[in-house]
Design a protein around this motif. Structure first.
Motif, mmCIF file in Angstrom:
data_model
loop_
_atom_site.group_PDB
_atom_site.id
_atom_site.type_symbol
_atom_site.label_atom_id
_atom_site.label_comp_id
_atom_site.label_asym_id
_atom_site.label_seq_id
_atom_site.Cartn_x
_atom_site.Cartn_y
_atom_site.Cartn_z
ATOM 1 N N ASP A 36 6.916 10.745 -4.997
ATOM 2 C CA ASP A 36 6.372 10.844 -3.642
ATOM 3 C C ASP A 36 6.535 9.529 -2.889
ATOM 4 O O ASP A 36 6.892 9.514 -1.716
ATOM 5 N N ILE A 37 6.264 8.426 -3.575
ATOM 6 C CA ILE A 37 6.405 7.113 -2.939
ATOM 7 C C ILE A 37 7.872 6.844 -2.618
ATOM 8 O O ILE A 37 8.201 6.388 -1.515
ATOM 9 N N PHE A 40 8.932 8.872 0.398
ATOM 10 C CA PHE A 40 8.418 8.286 1.637
ATOM 11 C C PHE A 40 9.277 7.108 2.078
ATOM 12 O O PHE A 40 9.654 7.005 3.249
ATOM 13 N N VAL A 41 9.592 6.213 1.140
ATOM 14 C CA VAL A 41 10.412 5.043 1.469
ATOM 15 C C VAL A 41 11.800 5.477 1.946
ATOM 16 O O VAL A 41 12.337 4.938 2.922
ATOM 17 N N VAL A 43 12.612 8.296 3.400
ATOM 18 C CA VAL A 43 12.488 8.883 4.741
ATOM 19 C C VAL A 43 12.475 7.775 5.788
ATOM 20 O O VAL A 43 13.174 7.858 6.816
ATOM 21 N N VAL A 44 11.693 6.742 5.542
ATOM 22 C CA VAL A 44 11.621 5.627 6.495
ATOM 23 C C VAL A 44 12.986 4.956 6.640
ATOM 24 O O VAL A 44 13.453 4.696 7.757
ATOM 25 N N MET A 87 17.371 10.877 -0.442
ATOM 26 C CA MET A 87 16.147 11.578 -0.070
ATOM 27 C C MET A 87 16.247 13.057 -0.441
ATOM 28 O O MET A 87 15.307 13.644 -0.979
ATOM 29 N N PHE A 164 0.751 8.644 -0.339
ATOM 30 C CA PHE A 164 2.047 9.201 0.024
ATOM 31 C C PHE A 164 2.250 10.626 -0.460
ATOM 32 O O PHE A 164 3.367 11.049 -0.692
ATOM 33 N N GLY A 165 1.196 11.368 -0.656
ATOM 34 C CA GLY A 165 1.332 12.764 -1.075
ATOM 35 C C GLY A 165 0.636 13.063 -2.375
ATOM 36 O O GLY A 165 0.564 14.205 -2.785
#
Length: 184
Positions: A36-37, A40-41, A43-44, A87, A164-165
């Motif tokens: 999940d982390i 997130f990274v 996606v950014v 991703m 982060f989820g």
């Protein structure tokens, strides 16, 4: 030997699953926290590098000037595209783990209502069930709470939430209700 019966999911939040199999209440962690982390990274990175790369390449192409800044825009866009591909595979891995049967995971906790015991995933008895309650506790290193089982012998961490989820939602209430028979 017969395969173990697939537990029935009662509640799920952030990769943590509360399920029932006969008289047992089982808690499984699908292990999505690091994924999940990472997702997130990625996606950014995809949004930032992909966005700036597209804008840079588009402005260079529309102005008709190709120079070092145009090359830099292409490299930034390439980083965004690579992050988008990573991703995709990371999200695919999370979906794949979510589709696996619960019997493929080792439970983090087993609450046997028939035997009135709380056991860990290895089968060791931790405490009598009537002396166990579930609470959310804040973590020093995170904005998300952790889920703990409080026993006369101390607290046992069931799941450390992450923002982060991988949060724990209302699983403390669900466990208190299901394990202690307050389910309606």
């Amino acid at each position: 030997m017969d395969a173990p019966l697939e537990p029935v999911i009662i509640a799920e939040h952030g990769g943590l699953v509360v399920a029932e199999r006969g008289s047992e209440v089982l808690v499984f962690d699908r292990g999505n926290g690091p994924s999940d982390i990472t997702l997130f990274v990625l996606v950014v990175i995809t949004l930032v590098f992909g966005g700036f790369g597209v804008i840079s390449v588009f402005s260079d192409v529309s102005s008709g000037i190709t120079s070092r800044p145009g090359l830099l825009g292409g490299v930034i866009l390439a980083v965004g595209i690579v992050a988008a591909i990573a991703m995709y595979f990371c999200a695919k891995g999370i979906r794949s783990r979510r589709r696996r049967p619960l019997t493929a995971f080792i439970p983090v906790a087993v609450f046997d209502r028939a035997q009135q015991t709380y056991r860990d995933g290895g089968g060791a008895v931790i405490a009598p069930l009537d002396q166990v309650r579930f609470e959310r506790r804040m973590q020093l290193t995170s904005s998300s709470p952790k889920l703990v089982a409080v026993t006369p012998y101390g607290e046992r961490i069931i799941k450390r939430g992450n923002p982060f989820g991988g949060s724990i939602g209302d699983l403390d209430q669900v466990l208190n209700d299901v394990v202690h028979g307050h389910r309606g």
